[in-house]
Design a protein around this motif. Structure first.
Motif, mmCIF file in Angstrom:
data_model
loop_
_atom_site.group_PDB
_atom_site.id
_atom_site.type_symbol
_atom_site.label_atom_id
_atom_site.label_comp_id
_atom_site.label_asym_id
_atom_site.label_seq_id
_atom_site.Cartn_x
_atom_site.Cartn_y
_atom_site.Cartn_z
ATOM 1 N N VAL A 1 28.190 65.410 101.917
ATOM 2 C CA VAL A 1 26.755 65.129 101.809
ATOM 3 C C VAL A 1 26.035 65.516 103.093
ATOM 4 N N MET A 2 26.616 65.172 104.233
ATOM 5 C CA MET A 2 25.986 65.502 105.512
ATOM 6 C C MET A 2 26.017 67.005 105.791
ATOM 7 N N LYS A 3 27.045 67.673 105.333
ATOM 8 C CA LYS A 3 27.118 69.122 105.488
ATOM 9 C C LYS A 3 25.990 69.797 104.718
ATOM 10 N N ASN A 4 25.782 69.342 103.478
ATOM 11 C CA ASN A 4 24.688 69.881 102.670
ATOM 12 C C ASN A 4 23.329 69.551 103.296
ATOM 13 N N TYR A 5 23.235 68.372 103.883
ATOM 14 C CA TYR A 5 21.973 67.957 104.510
ATOM 15 C C TYR A 5 21.613 68.869 105.681
ATOM 16 N N THR A 6 22.580 69.198 106.511
ATOM 17 C CA THR A 6 22.300 70.067 107.657
ATOM 18 C C THR A 6 21.885 71.469 107.216
ATOM 19 N N ILE A 7 22.439 71.926 106.095
ATOM 20 C CA ILE A 7 22.048 73.237 105.575
ATOM 21 C C ILE A 7 20.617 73.204 105.063
ATOM 22 N N ARG A 8 20.287 72.172 104.292
ATOM 23 C CA ARG A 8 18.927 72.072 103.747
ATOM 24 C C ARG A 8 17.886 71.937 104.859
ATOM 25 N N GLU A 9 18.218 71.167 105.891
ATOM 26 C CA GLU A 9 17.266 70.931 106.973
ATOM 27 C C GLU A 9 17.332 72.005 108.063
ATOM 28 N N LYS A 10 18.283 72.922 107.939
ATOM 29 C CA LYS A 10 18.396 74.076 108.850
ATOM 30 C C LYS A 10 18.571 73.657 110.318
ATOM 31 N N PHE A 11 19.574 72.847 110.562
ATOM 32 C CA PHE A 11 19.910 72.518 111.942
ATOM 33 C C PHE A 11 21.425 72.402 112.064
ATOM 34 N N GLN A 12 21.873 72.370 113.305
ATOM 35 C CA GLN A 12 23.296 72.354 113.584
ATOM 36 C C GLN A 12 23.683 71.002 114.174
ATOM 37 N N SER A 13 24.724 70.405 113.621
ATOM 38 C CA SER A 13 25.168 69.091 114.089
ATOM 39 C C SER A 13 26.599 69.188 114.605
ATOM 40 N N ARG A 14 27.001 68.157 115.328
ATOM 41 C CA ARG A 14 28.384 68.067 115.769
ATOM 42 C C ARG A 14 28.839 66.620 115.703
ATOM 43 N N SER A 15 30.115 66.436 115.492
ATOM 44 C CA SER A 15 30.688 65.106 115.359
ATOM 45 C C SER A 15 31.168 64.622 116.721
ATOM 46 N N VAL A 16 30.710 63.432 117.119
ATOM 47 C CA VAL A 16 31.152 62.856 118.391
ATOM 48 C C VAL A 16 32.253 61.819 118.172
ATOM 49 N N ARG A 17 32.292 61.239 116.989
ATOM 50 C CA ARG A 17 33.365 60.308 116.636
ATOM 51 C C ARG A 17 33.707 60.509 115.167
ATOM 52 N N SER A 18 34.967 60.712 114.896
ATOM 53 C CA SER A 18 35.412 60.902 113.518
ATOM 54 C C SER A 18 36.841 60.401 113.389
ATOM 55 N N SER A 19 36.991 59.328 112.627
ATOM 56 C CA SER A 19 38.314 58.739 112.411
ATOM 57 C C SER A 19 38.343 58.097 111.028
ATOM 58 N N LYS A 20 39.385 57.354 110.744
ATOM 59 C CA LYS A 20 39.509 56.686 109.452
ATOM 60 C C LYS A 20 38.504 55.553 109.296
ATOM 61 N N THR A 21 37.952 55.080 110.404
ATOM 62 C CA THR A 21 37.056 53.925 110.339
ATOM 63 C C THR A 21 35.622 54.218 110.743
ATOM 64 N N CYS A 22 35.336 55.394 111.299
ATOM 65 C CA CYS A 22 33.968 55.675 111.722
ATOM 66 C C CYS A 22 33.668 57.173 111.628
ATOM 67 N N TYR A 23 32.368 57.484 111.549
ATOM 68 C CA TYR A 23 31.925 58.877 111.486
ATOM 69 C C TYR A 23 30.524 58.930 112.095
ATOM 70 N N THR A 24 30.393 59.678 113.200
ATOM 71 C CA THR A 24 29.126 59.754 113.919
ATOM 72 C C THR A 24 28.749 61.209 114.146
ATOM 73 N N LEU A 25 27.496 61.540 113.794
ATOM 74 C CA LEU A 25 26.971 62.889 113.984
ATOM 75 C C LEU A 25 25.757 62.851 114.888
ATOM 76 N N ILE A 26 25.615 63.877 115.715
ATOM 77 C CA ILE A 26 24.403 64.065 116.503
ATOM 78 C C ILE A 26 23.989 65.524 116.398
ATOM 79 N N CYS A 27 22.796 65.816 116.826
ATOM 80 C CA CYS A 27 22.318 67.197 116.847
ATOM 81 C C CYS A 27 23.018 67.957 117.969
ATOM 82 N N LYS A 28 23.320 69.207 117.724
ATOM 83 C CA LYS A 28 24.017 69.990 118.737
ATOM 84 C C LYS A 28 23.117 70.319 119.928
ATOM 85 N N SER A 29 21.820 70.278 119.676
ATOM 86 C CA SER A 29 20.889 70.505 120.775
ATOM 87 C C SER A 29 20.886 69.290 121.702
#
Length: 387
Positions: free
Chosen positions: A107-135
């Motif tokens: 869902v978040m991958k599709n969202y970044t495509i629709r909104e035309k921006f680039q994101s990166r994950s700062v925390r990704s594990s079995k219990t959490c998922y955090t995204l921020i803008c790459k800028s």
């Protein structure tokens, strides 16, 4: 009730329309801890049905939970009380619940495509998922975490506003992977009769999402979508034994044979169903054989044998898949054809002037002549006239 539940009940219960309403009920200790979802019959369990803990599985692949004691109207349900299972869900907000991390990431991958921006994950594990803008120095933030080790993810924080420059927001092709775009367009390949080319994919992605994809990228998207729907080609060959078993069970007394290499690799398959064999007794004693070349990852030749019934219509007799047209494959084909249909008085075989066919027919059959097909002869004449 959901469509899947209805089909299962319809298959098992003939008088489905005479039964009371079936619903899905979800028991829960709190909003953050779901215990189970089960199907209950309101008549047999003597339940007094209210809107409390009702799970609606028929709306947009979602499980909807509410605490209201009044009658439910699906249109009035709070969107944040939906357990989202659709990987292409478009609306994102705080307090949403996703059925798995895989769905959330899609869902978040599709969202970044629709909104035309680039994101990166700062925390990704079995219990959490955090995204921020790459800028750098941008306020965009998305944070979700697991719900009590259930596998479902709850959206804790979502700051959708960007404070980065426009030049940093637009990355036309960074997220355009074939797997992602393939998941977005695969619904258009469900109808096998529809042709949806790489050029059309390229045009649709440009119009809908503003992405400039290359042709080879769109071709890979098409291959990925077909693989997601139909599986990989080599896996289909592994299902042939099961396919043969189903055919033999459905059509008893059929003549179905498969031949493999010594290393257990597929070589030939011959299929003559019972209805074909029984119908040949009421058709003309003529067998027309023709081939067609298979195109795809695995090449081969499709062989078809047919005849003409009393009304002048084409009647199928058998079909086969072989590696190529050679003496060995034609011998195997006509031996199985003779075993399935035998020989009839005044019977003949019609095909093109392939030397292997002429030689094998004379060797397998005793008194069955071979005749050249007029259509193939006329095609050869036209080629000679052009040259």
């Amino acid at each position: 009730m959901g469509l899947k539940v209805y089909i299962m009940q319809k298959r098992d219960v003939k008088a489905m329309s005479a039964l009371p309403l079936y619903i899905s009920v979800s028991e829960k200790k709190s909003f953050n801890e779901f215990i189970s979802s089960l199907i209950c019959n309101t008549a047999s369990m003597n339940l007094s049905i209210t809107a409390c803990n009702v799970v609606n599985t028929s709306t947009e692949r979602a499980l909807i939970v509410t605490n209201s004691d009044e009658c439910l109207d699906v249109l009035d349900i709070d969107a944040t009380k939906v357990i989202i299972s659709d990987p292409h869900h478009k609306h994102i907000e705080v307090e949403q619940v996703y059925i798995s991390k895989r769905v959330l990431k899609s869902v978040m991958k599709n969202y970044t495509i629709r909104e035309k921006f680039q994101s990166r994950s700062v925390r990704s594990s079995k219990t959490c998922y955090t995204l921020i803008c790459k800028s750098h120095n941008c306020d965009f933030l998305f944070r979700a975490s697991d719900i009590n080790k259930s596998g479902m993810f709850y959206v804790r924080e979502f700051l959708s506003e960007h404070t980065c420059p426009i030049k940093d927001k637009i990355y036309p092709k960074f997220h355009a992977t074939s797997k992602l775009i393939g998941g977005m367009v695969k619904q258009k390949f469900k109808n096998h009769k529809r042709t949806y080319s790489a050029t059309e994919i390229r045009s649709d992605m440009k119009e809908d999402l503003g992405m400039n994809l290359t042709y080879i990228m769109c071709w890979r998207v098409k291959e990925q979508a077909l693989e997601d729907l139909r599986g990989k080609p080599f896996a289909s060959y592994g299902k042939l034994p099961a396919y043969i078993h189903v055919l033999n069970t459905t059509y008893p007394s059929s003549h179905i044979r498969m031949k493999k290499h010594k290393d257990n690799e597929f070589l030939y398959i011959f299929v003559a169903l019972t209805i074909f064999i029984q119908g040949f007794d009421h058709c003309r004693p003529m067998i027309v054989v023709d081939t067609s070349y298979l195109r795809g990852l695995y090449s081969g030749t499709f062989v078809a044998a047919c005849t003409m019934d009393g009304a002048g219509h084409i009647f199928s007799l058998a079909y086969e898949i072989v590696d190529s047209e050679n003496d060995a494959s034609w011998t195997w084909f006509f031996q199985n054809l003779k075993e399935a249909y035998g020989e009839r008085e005044h019977m003949c075989v019609v095909s093109d002037r392939n030397p292997s066919i002429i030689k094998v027919v004379a060797g397998v059959y005793n008194n069955v002549p071979h005749y050249a097909c007029m259509w193939h002869l006329w095609g050869n004449v036209k080629k000679i006239r052009k040259s």
